[in-house]
Design an enzyme around this catalytic site. Structure first.
Site, PDB file in Angstrom:
ATOM      1  N   ARG A  33       0.831  -1.218   0.000  1.00  0.00           N
ATOM      2  CA  ARG A  33       0.000   0.000   0.000  1.00  0.00           C
ATOM      3  C   ARG A  33       0.868   1.272   0.000  1.00  0.00           C
ATOM      4  O   ARG A  33       0.510   2.278   0.607  1.00  0.00           O
ATOM      5  CB  ARG A  33      -0.945   0.031   1.215  1.00  0.00           C
ATOM      6  CG  ARG A  33      -1.921  -1.139   1.306  1.00  0.00           C
ATOM      7  CD  ARG A  33      -2.952  -1.102   0.170  1.00  0.00           C
ATOM      8  NE  ARG A  33      -4.016  -2.038   0.398  1.00  0.00           N
ATOM      9  CZ  ARG A  33      -4.028  -3.299  -0.029  1.00  0.00           C
ATOM     10  NH1 ARG A  33      -3.017  -3.780  -0.735  1.00  0.00           N
ATOM     11  NH2 ARG A  33      -5.071  -4.082   0.204  1.00  0.00           N
ATOM     12  N   SER A  58     -10.677  -0.996   3.313  1.00  0.00           N
ATOM     13  CA  SER A  58      -9.924  -1.119   4.575  1.00  0.00           C
ATOM     14  C   SER A  58      -9.489   0.267   5.024  1.00  0.00           C
ATOM     15  O   SER A  58      -8.839   0.987   4.268  1.00  0.00           O
ATOM     16  CB  SER A  58      -8.673  -1.971   4.374  1.00  0.00           C
ATOM     17  OG  SER A  58      -9.004  -3.254   3.924  1.00  0.00           O
ATOM     18  N   GLU A  64      -4.845   3.533   6.204  1.00  0.00           N
ATOM     19  CA  GLU A  64      -4.576   3.341   4.774  1.00  0.00           C
ATOM     20  C   GLU A  64      -5.226   4.465   3.969  1.00  0.00           C
ATOM     21  O   GLU A  64      -4.686   4.950   2.972  1.00  0.00           O
ATOM     22  CB  GLU A  64      -5.142   1.985   4.310  1.00  0.00           C
ATOM     23  CG  GLU A  64      -4.911   1.745   2.829  1.00  0.00           C
ATOM     24  CD  GLU A  64      -5.793   0.669   2.218  1.00  0.00           C
ATOM     25  OE1 GLU A  64      -5.641  -0.506   2.584  1.00  0.00           O
ATOM     26  OE2 GLU A  64      -6.632   1.015   1.367  1.00  0.00           O
TER      27      GLU A  64
HETATM   28  P1  FAD Z   1      -9.033   8.493  -4.966  1.00  0.00           P
HETATM   29  O1  FAD Z   1      -9.684   8.076  -3.700  1.00  0.00           O
HETATM   30  O2  FAD Z   1      -9.749   9.477  -5.811  1.00  0.00           O
HETATM   31  O3  FAD Z   1      -7.586   9.063  -4.623  1.00  0.00           O
HETATM   32  C1  FAD Z   1      -6.728   8.365  -3.748  1.00  0.00           C
HETATM   33  C2  FAD Z   1      -5.411   9.147  -3.623  1.00  0.00           C
HETATM   34  O4  FAD Z   1      -4.720   9.126  -4.876  1.00  0.00           O
HETATM   35  C3  FAD Z   1      -5.619  10.627  -3.295  1.00  0.00           C
HETATM   36  O5  FAD Z   1      -4.538  11.056  -2.513  1.00  0.00           O
HETATM   37  C4  FAD Z   1      -5.583  11.295  -4.671  1.00  0.00           C
HETATM   38  O6  FAD Z   1      -5.197  12.649  -4.601  1.00  0.00           O
HETATM   39  C5  FAD Z   1      -4.552  10.448  -5.381  1.00  0.00           C
HETATM   40  N1  FAD Z   1      -4.781  10.372  -6.828  1.00  0.00           N
HETATM   41  C6  FAD Z   1      -5.852   9.832  -7.453  1.00  0.00           C
HETATM   42  N2  FAD Z   1      -5.689   9.875  -8.789  1.00  0.00           N
HETATM   43  C7  FAD Z   1      -4.492  10.475  -9.010  1.00  0.00           C
HETATM   44  C8  FAD Z   1      -3.763  10.836 -10.181  1.00  0.00           C
HETATM   45  N3  FAD Z   1      -4.237  10.588 -11.404  1.00  0.00           N
HETATM   46  N4  FAD Z   1      -2.572  11.447 -10.019  1.00  0.00           N
HETATM   47  C9  FAD Z   1      -2.083  11.711  -8.797  1.00  0.00           C
HETATM   48  N5  FAD Z   1      -2.722  11.408  -7.656  1.00  0.00           N
HETATM   49  C10 FAD Z   1      -3.910  10.797  -7.767  1.00  0.00           C
HETATM   50  N6  FAD Z   1      -7.685  -0.868  -2.319  1.00  0.00           N
HETATM   51  C11 FAD Z   1      -6.834  -1.905  -2.477  1.00  0.00           C
HETATM   52  O7  FAD Z   1      -5.614  -1.716  -2.655  1.00  0.00           O
HETATM   53  N7  FAD Z   1      -7.282  -3.191  -2.443  1.00  0.00           N
HETATM   54  C12 FAD Z   1      -8.584  -3.500  -2.254  1.00  0.00           C
HETATM   55  O8  FAD Z   1      -8.949  -4.669  -2.226  1.00  0.00           O
HETATM   56  C13 FAD Z   1      -9.499  -2.415  -2.080  1.00  0.00           C
HETATM   57  N8  FAD Z   1     -10.806  -2.672  -1.862  1.00  0.00           N
HETATM   58  C14 FAD Z   1     -11.672  -1.640  -1.688  1.00  0.00           C
HETATM   59  C15 FAD Z   1     -13.030  -1.931  -1.480  1.00  0.00           C
HETATM   60  C16 FAD Z   1     -13.937  -0.916  -1.318  1.00  0.00           C
HETATM   61  C17 FAD Z   1     -15.404  -1.252  -1.095  1.00  0.00           C
HETATM   62  C18 FAD Z   1     -13.508   0.436  -1.385  1.00  0.00           C
HETATM   63  C19 FAD Z   1     -14.507   1.559  -1.255  1.00  0.00           C
HETATM   64  C20 FAD Z   1     -12.161   0.744  -1.577  1.00  0.00           C
HETATM   65  C21 FAD Z   1     -11.234  -0.296  -1.720  1.00  0.00           C
HETATM   66  N9  FAD Z   1      -9.870  -0.046  -1.921  1.00  0.00           N
HETATM   67  C22 FAD Z   1      -8.998  -1.090  -2.126  1.00  0.00           C
HETATM   68  C23 FAD Z   1      -9.352   1.332  -1.921  1.00  0.00           C
HETATM   69  C24 FAD Z   1      -9.469   2.054  -3.278  1.00  0.00           C
HETATM   70  O9  FAD Z   1     -10.430   1.441  -4.088  1.00  0.00           O
HETATM   71  C25 FAD Z   1      -8.138   2.080  -4.040  1.00  0.00           C
HETATM   72  O10 FAD Z   1      -7.149   2.692  -3.254  1.00  0.00           O
HETATM   73  C26 FAD Z   1      -8.256   2.831  -5.361  1.00  0.00           C
HETATM   74  O11 FAD Z   1      -7.064   2.685  -6.108  1.00  0.00           O
HETATM   75  C27 FAD Z   1      -8.539   4.318  -5.176  1.00  0.00           C
HETATM   76  O12 FAD Z   1      -8.814   4.857  -6.452  1.00  0.00           O
HETATM   77  P2  FAD Z   1      -9.577   6.221  -6.628  1.00  0.00           P
HETATM   78  O13 FAD Z   1      -9.525   6.579  -8.060  1.00  0.00           O
HETATM   79  O14 FAD Z   1     -10.914   6.166  -6.013  1.00  0.00           O
HETATM   80  O15 FAD Z   1      -8.619   7.195  -5.798  1.00  0.00           O
HETATM   81  N1  EPU Z   2     -10.649 -10.781  10.389  1.00  0.00           N
HETATM   82  C1  EPU Z   2     -11.322 -10.857  11.580  1.00  0.00           C
HETATM   83  N2  EPU Z   2     -12.389 -10.036  11.775  1.00  0.00           N
HETATM   84  C2  EPU Z   2     -12.800  -9.164  10.816  1.00  0.00           C
HETATM   85  C3  EPU Z   2     -12.118  -9.092   9.594  1.00  0.00           C
HETATM   86  C4  EPU Z   2     -11.035  -9.907   9.404  1.00  0.00           C
HETATM   87  O1  EPU Z   2     -10.972 -11.629  12.466  1.00  0.00           O
HETATM   88  O2  EPU Z   2     -13.790  -8.463  11.082  1.00  0.00           O
HETATM   89  C5  EPU Z   2      -9.475 -11.659  10.170  1.00  0.00           C
HETATM   90  C6  EPU Z   2      -9.868 -13.054   9.702  1.00  0.00           C
HETATM   91  O3  EPU Z   2      -9.042 -13.979  10.355  1.00  0.00           O
HETATM   92  C7  EPU Z   2      -9.458 -13.053   8.244  1.00  0.00           C
HETATM   93  C8  EPU Z   2      -8.300 -12.079   8.230  1.00  0.00           C
HETATM   94  O4  EPU Z   2      -8.633 -11.105   9.222  1.00  0.00           O
HETATM   95  O5  EPU Z   2      -9.096 -14.323   7.844  1.00  0.00           O
HETATM   96  C9  EPU Z   2      -8.079 -11.385   6.904  1.00  0.00           C
HETATM   97  O6  EPU Z   2      -9.312 -10.827   6.452  1.00  0.00           O
HETATM   98  P1  EPU Z   2      -9.604 -10.614   4.888  1.00  0.00           P
HETATM   99  O7  EPU Z   2      -9.237 -11.825   4.121  1.00  0.00           O
HETATM  100  O8  EPU Z   2     -10.992 -10.083   4.767  1.00  0.00           O
HETATM  101  O9  EPU Z   2      -8.547  -9.522   4.470  1.00  0.00           O
HETATM  102  P2  EPU Z   2      -8.175  -8.151   5.154  1.00  0.00           P
HETATM  103  O10 EPU Z   2      -6.825  -8.257   5.759  1.00  0.00           O
HETATM  104  O11 EPU Z   2      -9.267  -7.662   6.010  1.00  0.00           O
HETATM  105  C10 EPU Z   2      -6.971  -7.324   2.984  1.00  0.00           C
HETATM  106  C11 EPU Z   2      -6.831  -6.017   2.277  1.00  0.00           C
HETATM  107  C12 EPU Z   2      -8.040  -5.793   1.392  1.00  0.00           C
HETATM  108  C13 EPU Z   2      -8.092  -6.900   0.353  1.00  0.00           C
HETATM  109  C14 EPU Z   2      -8.198  -8.242   1.079  1.00  0.00           C
HETATM  110  C15 EPU Z   2      -8.116  -9.407   0.132  1.00  0.00           C
HETATM  111  C16 EPU Z   2      -5.472  -4.539   3.624  1.00  0.00           C
HETATM  112  C17 EPU Z   2      -5.436  -3.381   4.544  1.00  0.00           C
HETATM  113  N3  EPU Z   2      -6.686  -4.942   3.225  1.00  0.00           N
HETATM  114  O12 EPU Z   2      -8.087  -7.213   3.841  1.00  0.00           O
HETATM  115  O13 EPU Z   2      -7.876  -4.552   0.717  1.00  0.00           O
HETATM  116  O14 EPU Z   2      -9.202  -6.744  -0.497  1.00  0.00           O
HETATM  117  O15 EPU Z   2      -7.106  -8.373   2.034  1.00  0.00           O
HETATM  118  O16 EPU Z   2      -6.817  -9.515  -0.364  1.00  0.00           O
HETATM  119  O17 EPU Z   2      -4.418  -5.061   3.260  1.00  0.00           O
HETATM  120  C18 EPU Z   2      -8.343  -2.232   0.865  1.00  0.00           C
HETATM  121  O18 EPU Z   2      -7.126  -2.050   0.830  1.00  0.00           O
HETATM  122  O19 EPU Z   2      -9.164  -1.274   0.919  1.00  0.00           O
HETATM  123  C19 EPU Z   2      -8.866  -3.591   0.874  1.00  0.00           C
HETATM  124  C20 EPU Z   2     -10.157  -3.867   0.957  1.00  0.00           C
END
Ligand code: FAD
Ligand code: EPU
Length: 338
Positions: free
Chosen positions: A164, A238, A334
């Protein structure tokens, strides 16, 4: 191009926070970006580049210029015997790019299906999910330097990707506008089903022949069952990173809390599941006003209706304090706090 004043950002951030931008412009070409940046009023103004707004939390109104990045286009720019090189505009919706690659059998992005947001933000925090990070198939990006107004290219190593993390969150923070990203995708797929849940999901789907289409479908299905849909409940995924501790620290914790969840890393450290720590501190499903901790995923903070950004921030601080007190582990946010 139209520049709006005091423009509401409520529909432009997935937390649904009711904040506004002092100035707001949508930009669809590099020339449009240059045009806005050259306006005298904005030379010294604070600037925020907005993609899909899915990884930020507005704690107050933004007293500067918000540039909504709308640069489009997805094209195959090069191929060799092993790879396709796909270049995408920063304003393309991430999942649309994934769908297009999966449909064409370009392999590498399938595990990253259904992550909200835009292409331009994908390198910002080296998005990751289900055993894959963007750095695994990132080739290069182009970004406009706000100071010298020229386009710079960044290779994979230039971006200094980590968990991240990238150079754009640190030494180059707020200095570049990413305009396009090029991904290097495999012609012969390498399937990554190391994340246990994928294999289980594939079995439940009755899949006998592994394909990137099946993996993408499995990932979408797992994500939809676990994570709240921002269209229904405001959230930014997250809220915290999973903290990394040394193996010695992990063993001490494991001794005291045998059920603690941790994953071994290549560097010998252990990544703790922050969701577990937060749940064990009693936060899962809790609310303070309209700010809450999701009932299925303790790592996800939610806006149940009209929470203010500062209230969600306050809740996150309380969570950090209690995890520190109970486990002596420091959580790091994050989500980008604005
Ligand atoms: P924004 O929120 O619009 O911007 C994020 C940051 O990047 C800000 O600081 C912004 O200024 C900067 N930025 C954006 N675009 C540019 C650009 N073109 N140039 C320079 N700076 C820029 N993230 C994960 O890594 N893994 C996941 O599994 C994951 N799951 C998610 C699930 C949900 C339900 C949600 C809501 C979010 C999740 N995220 C996850 C977080 C998010 O989706 C990602 O970080 C995504 O890449 C953000 O994209 P965005 O365009 O919305 O960025
Ligand atoms: N867990 C709990 N309680 C909870 C949630 C999770 O005990 O309420 C424990 C469970 O043991 C589970 C473990 O945490 O097995 C891991 O949970 P999960 O597989 O849901 O993954 P996570 O660590 O919660 C991360 C990323 C996600 C990504 C998933 C799948 C980070 C900060 N988050 O979540 O990314 O989608 O793994 O790879 O690394 C994001 O960055 O926004 C995001 C959603």
């Amino acid at each position: 191009m139209i520049i709006l004043k005091n423009h509401s950002l409520k529909k432009l951030n997935t937390f649904g926070i009711d904040a506004s931008a002092r100035y707001f412009a949508e930009v669809s070409t590099v020339n449009e970006i240059l045009e806005v940046l050259s306006q005298k009023a904005f030379l010294n103004a604070r600037k925020l580049i907005l993609g899909g707004g899915s990884n930020l939390l507005f704690t107050k109104n933004f007293n500067g210029l918000v540039l909504k990045n709308n640069l489009k286009g997805i094209e195959l720019v090069k191929e060799d015997s092993d790879f396709y090189f796909i270049k995408a505009g920063a304003g393309e919706v991430w999942h649309n790019l994934v769908i297009q690659c999966v449909a064409n059998n370009y392999s590498g992005l399938e595990n990253l299906s259904l992550i909200p947001g835009n292409v331009g933000a994908s390198p910002m925090q080296n998005i990751g999910a289900y055993g894959v990070e963007i750095k695994d198939c990132f080739f290069e990006l182009e970004a406009l330097n706000i100071a010298d107004k020229t386009i710079h290219k960044f290779s994979n190593s230039d971006c200094k990707f980590g968990y991240r993390e990238s150079v754009f969150k640190h030494e180059f923070k707020n200095q570049f506008i990413i305009t396009s990203v090029t991904y290097r995708l495999l012609k012969t797929p390498v399937f990554n089903i190391s994340y246990g849940a994928i294999e289980k999901e594939l079995q439940q789907m009755g899949i006998t022949k592994l394909t990137i289409q099946a993996i993408s479908k499995a990932v979408c299905s797992i994500r939809s069952s676990k994570l709240p849909n921002p269209a229904e409940i405001g959230n930014a995924g997250s809220f915290f990173k999973n903290p990394e501790v040394s193996n010695e620290e992990f063993l001490l914790l494991k001794n005291k809390f045998p059920a603690i969840v941790g994953y071994n890393l290549e560097n010998g450290n252990v990544k703790l599941a922050a969701g577990w720590l937060i749940e064990q501190c009693g936060w899962k499903g809790k609310t303070i006003g309209d700010a809450g901790v999701h009932k299925l995923q303790a790592l996800v903070l939610v806006n149940y209706n009209n929470a203010k950004g500062i209230e969600i921030y306050g809740l996150s601080q309380k969570i950090m304090d209690s995890v520190k007190e109970k486990y002596d582990v420091v959580l790091e946010r994050e989500v980008n706090i604005i």
